[in-house]
Design a protein around this motif. Structure first.
Motif, short mmCIF file in Angstrom:
data_model
loop_
_atom_site.label_atom_id
_atom_site.label_comp_id
_atom_site.label_asym_id
_atom_site.label_seq_id
_atom_site.Cartn_x
_atom_site.Cartn_y
_atom_site.Cartn_z
N UNK A 156 5.18 1.03 -9.41
CA UNK A 156 4.15 1.15 -10.44
C UNK A 156 2.92 0.30 -10.12
N UNK A 157 3.15 -0.84 -9.45
CA UNK A 157 2.02 -1.68 -9.04
C UNK A 157 1.05 -0.88 -8.18
N UNK A 158 1.59 -0.22 -7.17
CA UNK A 158 0.76 0.55 -6.25
C UNK A 158 0.11 1.73 -6.96
N UNK A 159 0.85 2.35 -7.85
CA UNK A 159 0.29 3.50 -8.60
C UNK A 159 -0.90 3.05 -9.45
N UNK A 160 -0.75 1.88 -10.05
CA UNK A 160 -1.83 1.37 -10.90
C UNK A 160 -3.05 1.04 -10.04
N UNK A 161 -2.79 0.49 -8.85
CA UNK A 161 -3.90 0.22 -7.92
C UNK A 161 -4.57 1.53 -7.51
N UNK A 162 -3.74 2.56 -7.35
CA UNK A 162 -4.29 3.87 -6.94
C UNK A 162 -5.13 4.46 -8.07
N UNK A 163 -4.69 4.23 -9.30
CA UNK A 163 -5.40 4.82 -10.44
C UNK A 163 -6.81 4.24 -10.56
N UNK A 164 -6.95 2.96 -10.20
CA UNK A 164 -8.27 2.35 -10.36
C UNK A 164 -9.21 2.78 -9.23
N UNK A 165 -8.64 3.42 -8.21
CA UNK A 165 -9.48 3.89 -7.10
C UNK A 165 -9.63 5.41 -7.12
N UNK A 166 -9.05 6.05 -8.13
CA UNK A 166 -9.08 7.52 -8.18
C UNK A 166 -10.48 8.02 -8.57
#
Lengths: 532, 355
Positions: free
Chosen positions: A464-474
């Motif tokens: 989930x950490x990585x997914x959240x990081x990905x969401x802020x770069x989407x």
């Protein structure tokens, strides 16, 4: 003899009171002035690049404008502010803002791209509490001159890597994105403070209002500007009084001595029911109430135990009684009104289900857990309700009560078992809460990442950490929204947090007052649309 | 040759006065030192972290350490105290952690509001309390004595918070006799800030000096209720003390003599006995005034009165210790000064103290 004196005094006092009465009878608010009452002693600074408290941000919102703004009438919707248009480069790392022409500061100075670049750099350079909102994009006092530049009527901002454009734009709508009058501010610079001290009692913005006077812990007075680019404010003056006591505000509101009361308690609101002269409006706030379970505790690390706890909280019961009008059931880490917020509330009090889950978990019953809670009426009420329903399910909660600082210290030092806490967003983008609830870069004690709630409660979000990081770069906004929804649903069901309530704001206004917007969870109050 | 003894000079009335002032100043200095020390120690040992309230929850360890250095919190305690003391002597009470404004100027802004309220409150207390006490003392056991006793007891025992709210509800909410919370109506408040010359910060005085009599009337309508409330509490105290002092005096032989000589009773009470009652009463009144000057926190909260009491309380809640310390020092100075003044008055009134 003495009696005679006493009666003389009584007559004199009555005469005094009677003499004073006419003055009191005419006490209604002036027609061209919005008179508000609120508890505003939280204000630390009204420099837009330092203000970080609710009351201070309300003031700043009416005195300054930013490049992009949030529409007060449609919470969360972006509208052009001082920038006429904006765009992002193909690689997602360079943003351009074209300034509106013909806009002036209260001083009469025209607003230029240089002012905008200066202001955004200033946030980073003076490095006050909210500076981190800008620092997220890789700006440092050393590089900010190269990262934020201007030419002609265009401001160009480079970021250190790719971020979701909506993330960047949302951050610019926060108070740190406000544009100040460079010439005026620098003319009042003392010891290289970039006018910070001067801006604590003066304003230098383009907002609908100009600060006329500010006295900490007493109040402030704003005066409308003529010829504002958004259209003139409807009321000429705003007078905010620091009145911390809800009962006092209620009395003033009933009498018509104030137009708007913002610190009413549920008791006051109940007392105002049925009063035709007063209207109560409900709005969302940004705070979230939650329980955090320390994952260093073996029983609390058991997913079935956490699940049982989620079914052993009387959410609706509390919202209808002890929290009435102040908090509503809300089971996700983003407050209502935020991009990607979810509103469904699947959990409710179900003791049988909780019992079954506890039996399934294999922990020894009754399970003994301590709940660390701040010594405050509302929190104690919640803690006692949880204690009661948990006991029915087979969890014996002992309350570990302390003052705010002690409780916080314990939480930050990961020494709690279960703790009752609140959290509020720092800027109007989902990343503000997602980054703290769903990211934990290093779960070791030595990392001391106290800024991350996930770290504080020793929870490793895993992927989930990585997914959240990905969401802020989407880059694709729709996709980004979907990502946050999905993260929140899984976080709600599988994290070390039990999310319970979202804040409500109740505002009392005289019935003739129209157009007051509190800003909800994402924005601050707007005075310029108010009529009466 | 005969030694002629010099004609004894009439002892100066001023010398003991100077002596009084001198020793008073010394007491003032010592008391303040003690007060500063105790407050400072308390401020340092309370389990509140002022830095947390400035930096917020999200501060990193590095930011925290930087702030600790900036506020001098890394120095040993004795050194922190010495620095504070040295600055205080030079009139610098430090900078508020919350607002980063000089504490002295913040306190100076708040103090006039408290001074105005406390002075009127004390006046009210004296004007009602002294005659009530005398009335009770001259008719012990009578109905008027009982009434004064009960009224006094109520003043003592009713929570100010409750009395204030009920007072507001009745006199402002229902009867419309007085102005609401705050020092002025909104429109006058704005007028005060922008159109008036401010001399003292006390609205009654400033509006009178500006000749703004409508504003003066408005200010009166706002202050009359909180001042009466504070006055009631101090009246309760003053009337009880007056009663006991007066009863004590009335049992003295010189009173009997005066009565035997056929002196009218009012003269016996208000001239002969009162003169002696006045001596301890001055101390009582001064103490009660000083008590009100501390700023009655609850009264100030209910009446939205921006005084010293609410300043210190707000600061305390925000763990803003320089502001708490500064406020306490000012209250301390006021307290000791009033005590000194009452000592001086006492010497002027009491011939025995002049010997």
């Amino acid at each position: 003899m003495s009696l005679k004196h006493a009666s003389c005094r009584a007559v004199a006092l009555a005469a005094l009171l009677a003499g004073a009465a006419p003055a009191a009878l005419f006490a209604e608010t002036p027609a061209d002035t919005l008179v508000l009452a609120d508890a505003i002693d939280d204000i630390v600074s009204i420099d837009p690049h330092e203000a970080f408290e609710f009351s201070g941000l309300d003031l700043v919102n009416n005195v300054y404008d930013s490049l992009i703004e949030l529409d007060p009438t449609k919470p969360g919707e972006m509208v052009p502010g001082l920038a006429e248009s904006w765009s992002v480069s193909e690689d997602g790392m360079t943003y351009s803002f074209k300034m509106k022409s013909g806009v002036t500061f209260a001083s009469g100075n025209p607003v230029t791209a240089e002012d905008a670049a200066f202001s955004l750099r200033r946030v980073v350079k003076i490095n006050k509490t909210p500076a981190f909102i800008m620092a997220q994009f890789g700006f440092t006092p050393e590089n900010v001159e190269e990262m934020i530049t201007f030419e002609g009527d265009t401001v160009t901002i480079k970021t250190d890597k790719v971020y979701a454009p909506s993330f960047f734009y949302n951050c610019l709508t926060a108070a740190v994105g406000n544009i100040v009058d460079m010439k005026t501010v620098m003319a009042n610079e003392v010891d290289g403070d970039m006018g910070n001290n001067w801006l604590k009692s003066n304003s230098a913005g383009t907002g609908a209002y100009v600060l006329k006077s500010f006295k900490a812990g007493e109040g402030y007075i704003l005066e409308a500007r003529e010829g504002h680019w958004r259209g003139d404010a409807k009321l000429k003056n705003v007078f905010m009084q620091h009145i911390p006591e809800g009962a006092t505000e209620r009395l003033l509101l009933e009498k018509g001595d104030i137009d708007i009361a913002r610190a009413l308690t549920p008791t006051d609101v109940a007392g105002l029911e049925g009063n035709a002269d007063v209207a109560i409006s409900n709005d969302n706030g940004g705070q979230i109430y939650y329980l955090a379970a320390n994952q260093k505790n073996e029983a609390l690390a058991n997913p079935a135990v956490l699940d049982a706890m989620r079914w052993a909280v009387d959410y609706q019961g509390m919202a209808d009684t002890i929290l009435k009008g102040q908090w509503a059931v809300h089971q996700a880490f983003l407050p209502k009104g935020f991009l990607g917020a979810i509103e469904d509330t699947p959990y409710s009090l179900d003791i049988e289900k909780a019992k079954a889950l506890l039996a399934e978990s294999g922990v020894e019953l009754p399970l003994k857990i301590s709940l660390t809670v701040r010594n405050n009426q509302e929190r104690m009420d919640i803690a006692q309700s949880v204690q009661n329903t948990f006991a029915q399910a087979g969890i014996e909660l002992s309350l570990d009560v302390g003052d705010g600082a002690t409780v916080l210290d314990k939480y930050r030092a990961r020494q709690h078992e279960l703790t009752l806490q609140t959290w509020g967003p720092d800027y109007p983008d989902p990343h503000t809460n997602a980054s703290t609830f769903a990211i934990n870069p290093d779960n070791s004690d030595e990392a001391k990442l106290t800024g991350y709630l996930a770290w504080r409660t020793a929870w490793d979000p895993g992927a989930m950490s990585a997914e959240t990081e990905a969401a802020v770069a989407e880059m694709d906004e729709a996709k980004r929204v979907e990502m946050y929804r999905s993260i929140q649903e899984r976080h709600r069901d599988d994290s070390a947090f039990i999310l319970m309530f979202g804040q409500l704001q109740q505002t009392g206004a005289r019935a003739n007052v129209q157009g007051f917007h509190t800003g909800g969870a994402v924005d601050s109050a707007s005075y310029w649309l108010v009529t009466k | 040759m005969v030694d002629i003894a010099p004609v004894p000079r009439r002892p100066s009335r001023l010398r003991p006065l100077f002596w009084g002032v001198g020793s008073g100043l010394l007491t003032l200095a010592l008391t303040l030192l003690g007060l500063l020390f105790v407050t400072f120690i308390i401020a340092r040992i309370v389990p509140i972290d002022p830095l947390l309230s400035i930096l917020g929850e999200r501060a990193t360890t590095a930011q925290y350490e930087a702030a600790r250095l900036a506020y001098g919190l890394d120095e040993p305690m004795w050194k922190q105290f010495a620095i504070y003391l040295w600055d205080a002597v030079q009139g610098d009470l430090g900078t508020s952690i919350r607002t980063r404004e000089p504490v002295l100027s913040e306190v100076a802004e708040r103090f006039p509001a408290t001074l105005e309220l406390a002075t009127l409150g004390t006046l009210f207390g004296v004007i009602t309390g002294v005659p009530a006490g005398v009335l009770a003392a001259t008719r012990p056991g009578s109905i008027s004595d009982q009434v004064v006793r009960v009224v006094g007891l109520l003043g003592y025992s009713m929570p100010v918070f409750w009395l204030g709210l009920i007072g507001l509800l009745v006199f402002y909410g229902k009867l419309d006799w007085v102005g609401g919370p705050g020092r002025l109506d909104a429109s006058y408040q704005m007028m005060m800030q922008f159109q008036m010359e401010q001399y003292t910060g006390m609205i009654l005085v400033d509006s009178a000096l500006n000749g703004a009599w409508d504003m003066f009337a408005n200010a009166i309508s706002h202050i009359v209720l909180p001042a009466a409330l504070l006055g009631y509490v101090s009246m309760a105290y003053i009337s009880r003390m007056t009663r006991s002092f007066m009863m004590n005096e009335l049992s003295q032989e010189y009173i009997t003599t005066a009565r035997v000589k056929g002196m009218p009773e009012w003269r016996v009470v208000w001239v002969h006995a009162m003169r002696n009652v006045l001596v301890p009463l001055i101390t009582v009144i001064a103490l009660s005034y000083a008590y009100l000057l501390e700023g009655s926190v609850l009264t100030e909260t209910i009446f939205a009165w921006p005084g010293l009491g609410s300043y210190i309380t707000d600061a305390l809640f925000a763990a803003d210790m320089p502001a708490v310390l500064g406020g306490t020092v000012v209250v301390g100075v006021a307290f000791v000064t009033l005590n000194m003044l009452s000592d001086i008055l006492y010497r002027l009134v009491d011939p025995r103290a002049q010997a």
